[in-house]
Design a protein around this motif. Structure first.
Motif, mmCIF file in Angstrom:
data_model
loop_
_atom_site.group_PDB
_atom_site.id
_atom_site.type_symbol
_atom_site.label_atom_id
_atom_site.label_comp_id
_atom_site.label_asym_id
_atom_site.label_seq_id
_atom_site.Cartn_x
_atom_site.Cartn_y
_atom_site.Cartn_z
ATOM 1 N N ALA A 111 101.955 25.956 68.869
ATOM 2 C CA ALA A 111 101.713 24.730 69.625
ATOM 3 C C ALA A 111 101.180 25.035 71.022
ATOM 4 O O ALA A 111 100.379 24.264 71.566
ATOM 5 N N LEU A 112 101.602 26.161 71.611
ATOM 6 C CA LEU A 112 101.125 26.502 72.955
ATOM 7 C C LEU A 112 99.623 26.776 72.942
ATOM 8 O O LEU A 112 98.905 26.390 73.876
ATOM 9 N N LEU A 113 99.130 27.419 71.893
ATOM 10 C CA LEU A 113 97.695 27.674 71.782
ATOM 11 C C LEU A 113 96.937 26.360 71.622
ATOM 12 O O LEU A 113 95.897 26.148 72.255
ATOM 13 N N ALA A 114 97.436 25.466 70.780
ATOM 14 C CA ALA A 114 96.769 24.178 70.591
ATOM 15 C C ALA A 114 96.735 23.385 71.895
ATOM 16 O O ALA A 114 95.711 22.779 72.251
ATOM 17 N N LYS A 115 97.836 23.395 72.634
ATOM 18 C CA LYS A 115 97.877 22.687 73.917
ATOM 19 C C LYS A 115 96.921 23.309 74.925
ATOM 20 O O LYS A 115 96.295 22.602 75.730
ATOM 21 N N THR A 116 96.798 24.633 74.881
ATOM 22 C CA THR A 116 95.892 25.323 75.797
ATOM 23 C C THR A 116 94.439 25.009 75.470
ATOM 24 O O THR A 116 93.610 24.809 76.366
ATOM 25 N N VAL A 117 94.118 24.954 74.182
ATOM 26 C CA VAL A 117 92.763 24.574 73.760
ATOM 27 C C VAL A 117 92.443 23.161 74.259
ATOM 28 O O VAL A 117 91.330 22.880 74.716
ATOM 29 N N THR A 118 93.428 22.263 74.200
ATOM 30 C CA THR A 118 93.235 20.897 74.691
ATOM 31 C C THR A 118 93.082 20.880 76.207
ATOM 32 O O THR A 118 92.151 20.268 76.743
ATOM 33 N N ARG A 119 93.969 21.563 76.898
ATOM 34 C CA ARG A 119 93.987 21.517 78.361
ATOM 35 C C ARG A 119 92.787 22.244 78.970
ATOM 36 O O ARG A 119 92.106 21.710 79.856
ATOM 37 N N HIS A 120 92.513 23.449 78.510
ATOM 38 C CA HIS A 120 91.501 24.268 79.180
ATOM 39 C C HIS A 120 90.089 24.053 78.620
ATOM 40 O O HIS A 120 89.142 23.903 79.397
ATOM 41 N N LEU A 121 89.968 24.033 77.290
ATOM 42 C CA LEU A 121 88.635 23.887 76.694
ATOM 43 C C LEU A 121 88.232 22.427 76.530
ATOM 44 O O LEU A 121 87.069 22.123 76.275
ATOM 45 N N LYS A 122 89.218 21.523 76.625
ATOM 46 C CA LYS A 122 88.993 20.086 76.438
ATOM 47 C C LYS A 122 88.612 19.735 75.002
ATOM 48 O O LYS A 122 87.905 18.755 74.755
ATOM 49 N N PHE A 123 89.104 20.558 74.056
ATOM 50 C CA PHE A 123 88.945 20.260 72.634
ATOM 51 C C PHE A 123 90.264 19.655 72.153
ATOM 52 O O PHE A 123 91.244 20.389 71.950
ATOM 53 N N PRO A 124 90.357 18.343 71.969
ATOM 54 C CA PRO A 124 91.632 17.714 71.615
ATOM 55 C C PRO A 124 92.180 18.254 70.291
ATOM 56 O O PRO A 124 91.547 18.129 69.246
ATOM 57 N N SER A 125 93.356 18.845 70.343
ATOM 58 C CA SER A 125 93.941 19.437 69.135
ATOM 59 C C SER A 125 95.451 19.538 69.277
ATOM 60 O O SER A 125 95.964 19.795 70.365
ATOM 61 N N PHE A 126 96.136 19.335 68.170
ATOM 62 C CA PHE A 126 97.590 19.469 68.164
ATOM 63 C C PHE A 126 98.098 20.108 66.867
ATOM 64 O O PHE A 126 99.268 20.413 66.741
ATOM 65 N N VAL A 127 97.205 20.310 65.900
ATOM 66 C CA VAL A 127 97.590 20.962 64.650
ATOM 67 C C VAL A 127 97.261 22.444 64.760
ATOM 68 O O VAL A 127 96.175 22.816 65.202
ATOM 69 N N TRP A 128 98.196 23.287 64.364
ATOM 70 C CA TRP A 128 98.005 24.731 64.481
ATOM 71 C C TRP A 128 98.474 25.420 63.201
ATOM 72 O O TRP A 128 99.324 24.912 62.475
ATOM 73 N N ALA A 129 97.894 26.564 62.935
ATOM 74 C CA ALA A 129 98.257 27.312 61.725
ATOM 75 C C ALA A 129 97.810 28.753 61.903
ATOM 76 O O ALA A 129 96.816 29.034 62.584
#
Length: 308
Positions: A111-129
């Motif tokens: 979840a931390l990676l997904a949140k970082t992708v959302t916060r820093h790259l601005k790619f909205p995401s919350f699903v991770w695998a």
């Protein structure tokens, strides 16, 4: 045909029919079982809206894949592991290839990676695998089977995995694409904080990349959003605004209010959009419509600064 031979043939057919019926019943039972699993044991995949999954490959590059049933496409974006990012939840500056492990150290998992992708790259995401899920990106049966049934960490449920596998089976190879983020103009090669060579985000998201993450309902017409900022922290609403714009929303008003000790609350006139924002930012959904002429109202509390 002699009578004796006709009798034997009839007997053989009578014996074959029960076996055939059993086979038909078995196929129907398997179909119903899979249908039940897909319908009841799923969290995110509904078969009609696009879904973005954040994963990693064997070299710890981050792979962000969007599965879009509306156009029948699977598009993957690979982010080099040596890309420097500001990690979500105030964990500082790291190379993105290390954020997956950092998430486990901090009990956040992927979840931390997904949140970082959302916060820093601005790619909205919350699903991770984990990396096994990359099998959904291929049309090979072996990769799809592993992605669906092998054991790996993810917030996907079995119904989500089965649905994604069935969708992937129907996607033509011409509708699959693998993009390298460093080749889009969004990353710049430079010397990083630790003196090594790598990449940093430069400028805004290219339109051809941003469109992969738009939400259909938010991008059709003008989806009007008001943000009420009760965080007491400058700059957060502007960062949030960039993510909402990628989704297709339009922030028309930002007001500063007294600080309040909660994460965030949303009021939406559309349940599906409300659920999307709730999943992205762990907001609670208020059972009332937004005020004024807005389609969504987002109220940010002090804890949002620690979560975003």
């Amino acid at each position: 045909m002699p009578a004796q031979r006709r009798v034997k043939k009839v007997l053989r057919l009578q014996k074959a029919r029960p076996k055939f019926k059993v086979l038909i019943y078995l196929i129907i039972l398997i179909g119903l079982t899979f249908g039940t699993i897909i319908f009841f044991n799923r969290a995110f995949w509904n078969g009609k809206d696009k879904l973005t999954i954040v994963s990693r490959d064997l070299e710890d590059n981050v792979v962000i894949t969007t599965y879009d049933p509306q156009v029948g496409e699977i598009i993957s974006i690979t982010v080099p592991s040596q890309t420097e990012v500001e990690v979500a939840k105030n964990f500082g500056v790291w190379k993105i290839g290390s954020v997956w492990q950092l998430g486990y150290q901090e009990k956040e998992k992927g979840a931390l990676l997904a949140k970082t992708v959302t916060r820093h790259l601005k790619f909205p995401s919350f699903v991770w695998a984990d990396r096994q899920s990359l099998g959904f990106n291929s049309s090979g049966i072996s990769g799809l089977f592993k992605a669906t049934f092998s054991k790996y960490d993810s917030n996907l449920k079995l119904g989500d995995k089965i649905g994604l596998a069935l969708f992937s089976l129907g996607v033509e190879n011409s509708k699959r694409a693998d993009l390298k983020l460093e080749e889009t103009g969004y990353l710049k090669k430079t010397t990083l904080s630790d003196g090594s060579k790598g990449y940093r985000v430069e400028g805004s998201i290219p339109q051809r990349i941003a469109i992969l993450f738009t939400n259909t309902k938010m991008s059709n017409g003008t989806y009007r959003i008001v943000i009420k900022d009760r965080t007491g922290r400058p700059g957060l609403t502007e960062e949030l605004n960039l993510v909402l714009e990628v989704l297709g929303g339009k922030v028309l008003s930002i007001t500063r209010e007294d600080e309040a000790d909660f994460n965030c609350e949303i009021r939406s006139d559309d349940k599906e959009v409300g659920d999307l924002i709730r999943n992205l930012f762990n907001c609670r959904v208020a059972p009332v419509d937004p005020g004024g002429n807005f389609d969504m109202e987002i109220v940010l509390g002090k804890k949002f600064a620690d979560e975003f």
